[in-house]
Design an enzyme around this catalytic site. Structure first.
Site, mmCIF file in Angstrom:
data_model
loop_
_atom_site.group_PDB
_atom_site.id
_atom_site.type_symbol
_atom_site.label_atom_id
_atom_site.label_comp_id
_atom_site.label_asym_id
_atom_site.label_seq_id
_atom_site.Cartn_x
_atom_site.Cartn_y
_atom_site.Cartn_z
ATOM 1 N N ASP A 165 0.874 -1.167 0.000
ATOM 2 C CA ASP A 165 0.000 0.000 0.000
ATOM 3 C C ASP A 165 0.920 1.228 0.000
ATOM 4 O O ASP A 165 2.115 1.119 0.303
ATOM 5 C CB ASP A 165 -0.884 -0.041 1.251
ATOM 6 C CG ASP A 165 -1.664 1.234 1.451
ATOM 7 O OD1 ASP A 165 -2.404 1.629 0.537
ATOM 8 O OD2 ASP A 165 -1.502 1.860 2.521
ATOM 9 N N ASP B 276 -0.066 5.159 0.939
ATOM 10 C CA ASP B 276 -0.267 6.151 2.005
ATOM 11 C C ASP B 276 -0.319 5.476 3.373
ATOM 12 O O ASP B 276 -1.154 4.597 3.614
ATOM 13 C CB ASP B 276 -1.559 6.929 1.761
ATOM 14 C CG ASP B 276 -1.502 7.729 0.466
ATOM 15 O OD1 ASP B 276 -0.807 8.751 0.440
ATOM 16 O OD2 ASP B 276 -2.140 7.314 -0.516
ATOM 17 N N LYS C 250 -10.439 -1.279 -2.129
ATOM 18 C CA LYS C 250 -10.274 -1.920 -0.822
ATOM 19 C C LYS C 250 -11.470 -1.559 0.076
ATOM 20 O O LYS C 250 -11.946 -0.435 -0.001
ATOM 21 C CB LYS C 250 -8.974 -1.439 -0.164
ATOM 22 C CG LYS C 250 -7.710 -1.735 -0.983
ATOM 23 C CD LYS C 250 -6.490 -1.064 -0.354
ATOM 24 C CE LYS C 250 -5.248 -1.206 -1.218
ATOM 25 N NZ LYS C 250 -4.080 -0.512 -0.662
ATOM 26 N N ASP D 24 -1.490 -0.597 6.326
ATOM 27 C CA ASP D 24 -1.530 0.163 7.581
ATOM 28 C C ASP D 24 -2.935 0.347 8.133
ATOM 29 O O ASP D 24 -3.084 0.685 9.303
ATOM 30 C CB ASP D 24 -0.873 1.535 7.389
ATOM 31 C CG ASP D 24 -1.703 2.456 6.509
ATOM 32 O OD1 ASP D 24 -2.018 3.582 6.937
ATOM 33 O OD2 ASP D 24 -2.051 2.046 5.382
#
Length: 224
Positions: A19, A21, A144, A169
């Site tokens: 991922d 960010d 997602k 995250d």
């Protein structure tokens, strides 16, 4: 530490799927400035809204609100332009640039919920070179926590998702990695609260390196 928690450090993988960010860059301040302004303009409770927008495509976040008279596509495009214009404070996570540079370029990809132009702007601001393979918001029909992005990322590497490790995250991305059938490693650098997870966790990339064996399989090794 349980077997489940240590598993990402006890195995080797054919591919890494990151991922963007919150996982290899910290863009939280910029994203929350733009999304906070948008939420206030729509009369939303900003404090309640903000945790819901991380890790998902903007069009999905807005669509799920079902706001009367609001076109999710048009609004998400406006937000994207605002985010491209505001990259102040966007930085790479500690150790991320060197860690990514150490990986075989054909063995890893970025799988982000950000649109392509925003991803390019943020990677540039953070000093992270654009990888050979990247999946962005435009590449999937459903974002997602749907696994589509990670399945596509693995396909672009010529791999099965079960042979990949997903770096994430937030919960939407963690669920996407799980649903894709990949192992998941949770990066905690940008978390303001402890994350409840059975997956392996890592603060950032300062105290870890990737070992690549003769067959190109990658494993994580903690320094020290």
């Amino acid at each position: 530490m349980s077997a489940a928690q240590s598993s990402a450090f006890a195995k080797s993988y054919s591919g890494f799927l990151f991922d963007m960010d919150g996982t290899i860059i910290n863009s939280i301040a910029a994203a929350e400035r733009v999304w906070g302004n948008w939420a206030r303009s729509k009369g939303l409770d900003v404090e309640k809204f903000m945790p819901t927008m991380h890790g998902k495509r903007g069009v999905d976040t807005i669509g799920q609100l079902n706001l009367p008279g609001v076109d999710p596509v048009a609004e998400s495009n406006l937000i994207m332009e605002a985010e491209i214009a505001d990259i102040e404070g966007v930085v790479a996570l500690p150790g991320a640039i060197d860690f990514l540079a150490s990986l075989p370029p054909e063995r890893w990809a970025i799988v982000t919920s950000s649109p392509y132009r925003l991803a390019m702007a943020r990677l540039d601001a953070a000093g992270i070179p654009v990888p050979r393979f990247i999946v962005t918001a435009e590449d999937v029909k459903v974002g997602k926590p749907d696994p589509q992005g990670y399945i596509l990322g693995a396909q672009r590497l010529g791999l099965r998702t079960s042979d990949c490790l997903v770096f994430e995250d937030v919960m939407a991305g963690i669920k996407a990695g799980e649903a894709a059938g990949a192992d998941v490693l949770v990066i905690t650098a940008t978390h303001s609260h402890p994350v409840e997870t059975d997956h392996s966790t890592l603060l950032n990339y300062e105290n870890v390196r990737a070992h690549v064996d003769g067959n190109g399989k990658m494993s994580l090794v903690r320094n020290g």
